[in-house]
Scaffold this active site. Structure first.
Site, short mmCIF file in Angstrom:
data_model
loop_
_atom_site.label_atom_id
_atom_site.label_comp_id
_atom_site.label_asym_id
_atom_site.label_seq_id
_atom_site.Cartn_x
_atom_site.Cartn_y
_atom_site.Cartn_z
N SER A 204 0.97 -0.98 -0.03
CA SER A 204 -0.02 0.06 -0.08
C SER A 204 0.79 1.23 -0.04
O SER A 204 2.13 1.13 0.01
CB SER A 204 -0.68 -0.11 1.18
OG SER A 204 -0.01 0.23 2.45
N LYS A 205 0.26 2.34 -0.36
CA LYS A 205 0.98 3.55 -0.15
C LYS A 205 1.97 3.67 1.18
O LYS A 205 3.02 3.99 0.95
CB LYS A 205 0.10 4.75 -0.27
CG LYS A 205 0.74 6.25 -0.78
CD LYS A 205 0.04 6.68 -1.70
CE LYS A 205 0.98 7.86 -2.49
NZ LYS A 205 0.69 8.30 -3.58
N ARG A 206 1.46 3.38 2.28
CA ARG A 206 2.33 3.39 3.57
C ARG A 206 3.41 2.43 3.60
O ARG A 206 4.40 2.94 3.93
CB ARG A 206 1.16 3.12 4.59
CG ARG A 206 1.42 3.74 5.83
CD ARG A 206 0.27 3.35 6.90
NE ARG A 206 -0.38 2.09 6.53
CZ ARG A 206 0.03 0.94 6.98
NH1 ARG A 206 1.01 0.96 8.04
NH2 ARG A 206 -0.67 0.00 6.94
#
Ligand code: GLU
Length: 431
Positions: A204-206
């Protein structure tokens, strides 16, 4: 001849997952002396943007994945309609009038059956079409759906191998049905294992699913990123990790791609980047670093000494894991007053070094030739005279000169700071 394609939708930037798919397609084409085709899947007129096309193409170029052909799906609408009409004629599709707008959709009739494909990575996969509903081919606004346009284009451009991420596995049986209904020969499918984030779960982006262009901006080298992406799903064997792309072209084959999901590990990527940074041409690296120094106002836009900066770059290269770390690591070469990190002071400058520093200044003053070897000789003779260990004085001097506890060799630091600046910084600690 092998013909593969990378088919990004220009509705966002090119991310790690897309970069890896592009890499494996490109690599397979180059390994087999085939063709790598770029297909921009811009059927969604609202969400597709030219800026994303540009971003994707720039990222692919930066990674070094040159393409042999490129086309846009928005140029093929007529072809999709033509094939949809064929299916209508054969009785394999039907139309449905839209309730909201003027126009009708063309829908493919799914006949329940077992669908088998032989995936080059996953092996044989069997799908049950009971769970597949009738498929929209052309929406009532005239745009084709992904699965339909994908099949038509893969056939029209003679794609031999469809290499894509595992997230498309549920589309494959739908596409297989369309191949069969249209009487087309199936390509070979190869679904690449998922990329997971460090904390488990999809990337994910995180957890690092940032755009390729962000990695570029952060100071990763393209060769390092490509090598890392390669290792996410493939291994050159013999426990090797570092492999030049030209060598990979010689060794690569789809048959030895990993079947299990990969984990995207930023630390490992940093390690890989350092491996490449160590060997990077220092002048080239300096060109990349200069704008960062200008931005920090460490140097002016024009009047700087490139040779001097290159020497500093060489000094830090062995330890650098990100190009962009350089300004922070080397800041003490560019500012008048160094800021001493409180922790560094506490650890190494926690007592009075007036006498030792003064003696070192004397030694520096006495040097006929101010060079790294002579500085080291003087220093060694000083500490042996004082009856202390070298490290007992190296650390305090380093902190006084650089404000940090780690960095390049101290004698190089003294040399590149220059006699006067080094003396001035030591004097601050003499009472
Ligand atoms: N446009 C699709 C995507 O970006 C392409 C999928 C495929 O390769 O078939 O995921």
């Amino acid at each position: 001849m092998v013909r593969v394609r990378f088919a990004p939708s220009p509705t966002g930037n090119l991310h790690i997952g897309g970069g890896r798919t592009a890499l494996f397609n490109w690599l397979y084409a180059r390994t087999k002396q085939g063709k790598f085709i770029l297909r921009i899947e811009d059927t969604d007129k609202l969400r597709s943007k030219q800026e994303f096309v540009d971003e994707i193409l720039n990222s692919l170029k930066w990674l070094g994945f040159d393409w042999d052909e490129i086309y846009y799906q928005s140029q093929h609408f007529e072809t999709y309609h033509e094939f949809a009409r064929k299916l209508l004629k054969k009785g394999k599709a039907y139309t449905e009038r839209s309730l909201e707008r003027d126009g009708e959709a063309i829908i493919f009739k799914v006949i329940p059956q077992k669908i088998k494909t032989n995936d080059l990575i996953r092996g044989e996969i069997e799908f049950d079409s009971q769970v597949i509903k009738d498929q929209v081919l052309i929406k009532s606004d005239g745009t084709p759906t992904y699965n339909f346009a994908c099949v038509i284009d893969d056939v029209a451009s003679d794609i031999t191998h469809v290499i894509r991420g595992d997230d498309h596995i549920s589309n494959t049986p739908k596409q297989v049905l369309l191949y069969e209904a249209l009487g087309f020969k199936l390509p070979q499918f190869a679904h690449l294992p998922l990329i997971m984030g460090m904390e488990g779960g999809r990337l994910s982006k995180r957890t690092g699913a940032t755009a390729i262009s962000d990695y570029r901006a952060m100071g990763y080298l393209p060769q390092a990123l490509v090598n890392y992406l390669l290792l996410l799903s493939w291994a050159p064997g013999e426990n090797r990790e570092r492999i030049d792309i030209n060598e990979a072209i010689k060794l690569f084959d789809l048959s030895n791609i990993n079947k299990t999901s990969a984990t995207f590990d930023l630390k490992k990527l940093g390690w890989m980047n350092n491996q490449y940074l160590k060997d990077e041409d220092s002048e080239k690296l300096t060109d990349q670093i200069i704008p960062l120094l200008v931005e920090k106002k460490y140097i002016g836009e024009e009047n700087f000494d490139k040779k001097y900066i290159t020497s500093l770059v060489k000094l830090f290269q062995p330890r650098l894991s990100l190009v962009n770390d350089f300004p922070d690591w080397a800041d003490f070469f560019f500012v008048d007053e160094v800021t001493i990190a409180p922790k560094a002071k506490e650890k190494y400058l926690n007592k009075d070094f007036s006498r030792e520093f003064a003696l070192f200044i004397e030694r520096l003053d006495g040097l006929k030739s101010f060079d790294v070897v002579s500085i080291e000789e003087e220093f060694r003779s000083l500490v042996s005279g004082l009856g202390i260990e070298a490290k007992d004085l190296i650390h305090p001097i380093r902190v006084a000169l650089t404000g940090k506890t780690v960095g390049p060799g101290l004698f190089e630091v003294v040399y590149y700071l220059g006699r006067e600046r080094a003396k001035k910084r030591l004097r601050r600690f003499i009472k």
